[in-house]
Scaffold this motif. Sequence first.
Motif, PDB file in Angstrom:
ATOM      1  N   MET A  65       6.598  13.044  -1.847  1.00 32.76           N
ATOM      2  CA  MET A  65       6.242  13.335  -3.227  1.00 32.76           C
ATOM      3  C   MET A  65       5.926  14.819  -3.388  1.00 32.76           C
ATOM      4  N   ARG A  66       6.664  15.490  -4.290  1.00 34.35           N
ATOM      5  CA  ARG A  66       6.496  16.942  -4.381  1.00 34.35           C
ATOM      6  C   ARG A  66       5.529  17.377  -5.482  1.00 34.35           C
ATOM      7  N   ASP A  67       5.295  16.503  -6.458  1.00 31.22           N
ATOM      8  CA  ASP A  67       4.346  16.884  -7.518  1.00 31.22           C
ATOM      9  C   ASP A  67       2.966  17.115  -6.924  1.00 31.22           C
ATOM     10  N   THR A  68       2.247  18.084  -7.487  1.00 35.22           N
ATOM     11  CA  THR A  68       0.885  18.335  -7.016  1.00 35.22           C
ATOM     12  C   THR A  68      -0.153  17.825  -8.007  1.00 35.22           C
ATOM     13  N   HIS A  69       0.273  17.604  -9.242  1.00 36.18           N
ATOM     14  CA  HIS A  69      -0.657  17.147 -10.268  1.00 36.18           C
ATOM     15  C   HIS A  69      -0.027  15.995 -11.042  1.00 36.18           C
ATOM     16  N   VAL A  70      -0.875  15.136 -11.563  1.00 41.18           N
ATOM     17  CA  VAL A  70      -0.392  13.973 -12.291  1.00 41.18           C
ATOM     18  C   VAL A  70       0.065  14.380 -13.699  1.00 41.18           C
ATOM     19  N   THR A  71       1.245  13.891 -14.078  1.00 44.05           N
ATOM     20  CA  THR A  71       1.756  14.115 -15.440  1.00 44.05           C
ATOM     21  C   THR A  71       1.818  12.770 -16.161  1.00 44.05           C
ATOM     22  N   MET A  72       2.049  12.815 -17.452  1.00 41.51           N
ATOM     23  CA  MET A  72       2.130  11.571 -18.212  1.00 41.51           C
ATOM     24  C   MET A  72       3.260  10.674 -17.682  1.00 41.51           C
ATOM     25  N   ALA A  73       4.295  11.270 -17.125  1.00 39.35           N
ATOM     26  CA  ALA A  73       5.409  10.481 -16.597  1.00 39.35           C
ATOM     27  C   ALA A  73       4.948   9.551 -15.470  1.00 39.35           C
ATOM     28  N   HIS A  74       3.890   9.951 -14.770  1.00 34.53           N
ATOM     29  CA  HIS A  74       3.391   9.101 -13.686  1.00 34.53           C
ATOM     30  C   HIS A  74       2.769   7.806 -14.190  1.00 34.53           C
ATOM     31  N   GLY A  75       2.619   7.692 -15.501  1.00 39.58           N
ATOM     32  CA  GLY A  75       2.087   6.447 -16.049  1.00 39.58           C
ATOM     33  C   GLY A  75       3.117   5.671 -16.839  1.00 39.58           C
ATOM     34  N   GLY A  76       4.374   6.117 -16.804  1.00 43.26           N
ATOM     35  CA  GLY A  76       5.369   5.600 -17.735  1.00 43.26           C
ATOM     36  C   GLY A  76       6.070   4.314 -17.342  1.00 43.26           C
ATOM     37  N   GLY A  77       5.826   3.824 -16.137  1.00 42.53           N
ATOM     38  CA  GLY A  77       6.474   2.579 -15.753  1.00 42.53           C
ATOM     39  C   GLY A  77       7.808   2.789 -15.055  1.00 42.53           C
ATOM     40  N   GLY A  78       8.226   4.046 -14.906  1.00 41.20           N
ATOM     41  CA  GLY A  78       9.524   4.314 -14.300  1.00 41.20           C
ATOM     42  C   GLY A  78       9.438   4.882 -12.897  1.00 41.20           C
ATOM     43  N   ARG A  79      10.401   5.739 -12.595  1.00 38.57           N
ATOM     44  CA  ARG A  79      10.563   6.232 -11.232  1.00 38.57           C
ATOM     45  C   ARG A  79       9.343   7.053 -10.768  1.00 38.57           C
ATOM     46  N   ALA A  80       8.819   7.916 -11.646  1.00 36.81           N
ATOM     47  CA  ALA A  80       7.695   8.774 -11.242  1.00 36.81           C
ATOM     48  C   ALA A  80       6.464   7.922 -10.907  1.00 36.81           C
ATOM     49  N   MET A  81       6.242   6.881 -11.692  1.00 39.07           N
ATOM     50  CA  MET A  81       5.093   6.014 -11.427  1.00 39.07           C
ATOM     51  C   MET A  81       5.240   5.307 -10.083  1.00 39.07           C
ATOM     52  N   LYS A  82       6.451   4.831  -9.831  1.00 37.75           N
ATOM     53  CA  LYS A  82       6.723   4.145  -8.578  1.00 37.75           C
ATOM     54  C   LYS A  82       6.436   5.083  -7.392  1.00 37.75           C
ATOM     55  N   GLU A  83       6.885   6.332  -7.544  1.00 40.90           N
ATOM     56  CA  GLU A  83       6.654   7.317  -6.486  1.00 40.90           C
ATOM     57  C   GLU A  83       5.174   7.565  -6.248  1.00 40.90           C
ATOM     58  N   LEU A  84       4.433   7.767  -7.346  1.00 37.74           N
ATOM     59  CA  LEU A  84       2.993   8.016  -7.225  1.00 37.74           C
ATOM     60  C   LEU A  84       2.316   6.843  -6.522  1.00 37.74           C
ATOM     61  N   ILE A  85       2.637   5.637  -6.968  1.00 35.03           N
ATOM     62  CA  ILE A  85       1.984   4.448  -6.401  1.00 35.03           C
ATOM     63  C   ILE A  85       2.303   4.328  -4.918  1.00 35.03           C
ATOM     64  N   GLU A  86       3.575   4.551  -4.577  1.00 39.32           N
ATOM     65  CA  GLU A  86       3.944   4.398  -3.168  1.00 39.32           C
ATOM     66  C   GLU A  86       3.337   5.503  -2.303  1.00 39.32           C
ATOM     67  N   ALA A  87       3.449   6.752  -2.783  1.00 36.26           N
ATOM     68  CA  ALA A  87       3.001   7.867  -1.956  1.00 36.26           C
ATOM     69  C   ALA A  87       1.486   7.878  -1.797  1.00 36.26           C
ATOM     70  N   VAL A  88       0.775   7.547  -2.849  1.00 34.15           N
ATOM     71  CA  VAL A  88      -0.682   7.748  -2.817  1.00 34.15           C
ATOM     72  C   VAL A  88      -1.447   6.460  -2.525  1.00 34.15           C
ATOM     73  N   PHE A  89      -0.961   5.342  -3.038  1.00 37.26           N
ATOM     74  CA  PHE A  89      -1.781   4.137  -2.940  1.00 37.26           C
ATOM     75  C   PHE A  89      -1.245   3.088  -1.962  1.00 37.26           C
ATOM     76  N   THR A  90      -0.043   2.554  -2.210  1.00 33.66           N
ATOM     77  CA  THR A  90       0.362   1.426  -1.364  1.00 33.66           C
ATOM     78  C   THR A  90       0.614   1.849   0.083  1.00 33.66           C
ATOM     79  N   SER A  91       1.004   3.122   0.296  1.00 30.31           N
ATOM     80  CA  SER A  91       1.197   3.562   1.682  1.00 30.31           C
ATOM     81  C   SER A  91      -0.124   3.551   2.443  1.00 30.31           C
ATOM     82  N   VAL A  92      -1.217   3.661   1.734  1.00 34.14           N
ATOM     83  CA  VAL A  92      -2.542   3.688   2.370  1.00 34.14           C
ATOM     84  C   VAL A  92      -3.178   2.287   2.381  1.00 34.14           C
ATOM     85  N   PHE A  93      -3.051   1.568   1.280  1.00 31.22           N
ATOM     86  CA  PHE A  93      -3.692   0.243   1.218  1.00 31.22           C
ATOM     87  C   PHE A  93      -2.841  -0.835   1.891  1.00 31.22           C
ATOM     88  N   GLN A  94      -1.520  -0.587   1.983  1.00 33.40           N
ATOM     89  CA  GLN A  94      -0.602  -1.506   2.635  1.00 33.40           C
ATOM     90  C   GLN A  94      -0.738  -2.969   2.211  1.00 33.40           C
TER      91      GLN A  94
END
Lengths: 337, 337
Positions: free
Chosen positions: B1-30
């Motif tokens: 994940m290359r973004d350094t800050h959260v944008t509105m797109a990260h909440g949009g239900g699409g690709r950016a959100m999926k990336e944020l969730i995978e990179a930051v949350f599910t990869s850690v919570f498993q």
Amino acid sequence: MRDTHVTMAHGGGGRAMKELIEAVFTSVFQPESSEDQARLMAAALQEPGARLAFTTDSFVVTPLEFPGGDIGKLAVCGTVNDLAVGGARPLWLSAAFIIEEGCEIALLRRIAATMAAEAQSAGVRIVTGDTKVVERGKGDGVFVTTSGIGVIPPGCDIGAAHIQPGDAVIVNGVLGDHGATILAARGDLALSTDIQSDCASLGALMQAALAAAPLHAARDCTRGGLASALNELATEAGVAVEIDEALLPLRPEVVGVCEILGLDPLYLANEGRLVLFCPGASAPAILEAMRSLPEGEGAVVIGQVKPGPAGQVSMRTRFGGARRVDMLVGEQLPRIC
Amino acid sequence: MRDTHVTMAHGGGGRAMKELIEAVFTSVFQPESSEDQARLMAAALQEPGARLAFTTDSFVVTPLEFPGGDIGKLAVCGTVNDLAVGGARPLWLSAAFIIEEGCEIALLRRIAATMAAEAQSAGVRIVTGDTKVVERGKGDGVFVTTSGIGVIPPGCDIGAAHIQPGDAVIVNGVLGDHGATILAARGDLALSTDIQSDCASLGALMQAALAAAPLHAARDCTRGGLASALNELATEAGVAVEIDEALLPLRPEVVGVCEILGLDPLYLANEGRLVLFCPGASAPAILEAMRSLPEGEGAVVIGQVKPGPAGQVSMRTRFGGARRVDMLVGEQLPRIC
């Protein structure tokens, strides 16, 4: 309770907070005890092989009230639906409120009332909760987070992994009403429509479908719309999905709103719509069962599953061509739920 | 994940959100599956007479990181503790994030890491979650809502209703560290202290106390501090509680901060402290069991339960007098948890 607006004291852990919670929330939700955790028992949970389903969602929709619902109805339906599409019978919800200083208490009362009514009609109980208050300008009216517990009965096992080539793809009604309603309700577009949010609890619909014939998977089509749900499922299942534009149930008003704004109804959010995958042979019985309920009246087959390419979603257009239906890139509509 | 800050797109239900969730949350919570609801089974749940405990809390603490913890640790400990004080063994948590546009992704990663570490040490799993994004100025960094499920074993039945006159009142350590830490961490008071938040999971401590001897009730002393917890319990139980100022475990630094600011340590928030009620005869065994664990090292009896007046909490002062310890009126410290 004499206050008309929430102050920081309502979040302080003392007398004012207790008053707010009692006057606005527990008097309406009527939890069984004053302990900070609900204590629950259900015979269904103790059946050998039964599994527990657990889900959570925060809701930040703006505006907080809109034709067809409000943030509270959304919060109950959203969590009920997350449980339902996994084959669970929804039983219990929690509700946590992050309230902005200055929020009108009458608004909170309306939201709590909608939640209680929707919970009752969906057959779930709101059994525990929390309230926090943040300073003016650090929140936006109220955010609601609901979590839900349901029971997946023994032998019920549905999910993306079960989707097979040849499966029929079914939706339960017209697409995009919620997204179009929120767009219009924001006012700054000067759109005037009669569209209402499709916001609805789908627990009974899923139970009816499960009882009718074997089915493989279901998912609610919320943020990102039908297109995002199909892409997620196709990827998880390692299959392709082909839908048929001519079969898509779309309301002319929604198509109109989309044309004006350059939006694609496939990506518009729904809050009472699900997509369901079942063997082709199951489709007639499942459609009949779904159509017997108001929230499934518009159920139709919109496409089918192909062996591959894995993860690909495509649409046969009205003109006989085919186009790729990709995952939503960027954002279409912020704070839709 | 290359973004350094959260944008509105990260909440949009699409690709950016999926990336944020995978990179930051599910990869850690498993979590075990990519379905939107966790599917869980526990032998403990199927024991005849076992009950399920269910709780939720939103966290809006500011600052998000402070000595001794961060909002993520608070969110895990707070929900674990709400389950634990009801006699439940905490098993599963959900975590929902409301993120303000512009929030640093590195901060979210640190919070997720703390949550995963605290969950592991508390013996619970974060099994499901959600992320939403709100516009800059409509949130405050990140708010976290955790819900928790635990199992109350057959025969375990504690709660305010069981408190009896003659019961000993026990706390597990010095009071007010969390409140004093947050005050100092806000910076604008130019306080410099070495105090750290007491933020800790109390599941093991409660299990040790329950195993040691009969006990009647317990409650965590969070917002509103010890005074608010005692008032709630005294009211619910219809008894009076008398505590002894000379027995209260208070750190001199916390007393100092309180004196400077005109605060009362009885109302300061704790995030790793509970108050426990047990028959006088149980107290020695329970104290010994609690003191065998780091989070109970400072366990002491601070008072006892009297028959009445119902709901009244009082304190015998060092000078031999008595003063009423009332429910907190107004707010002492906003956004402490």
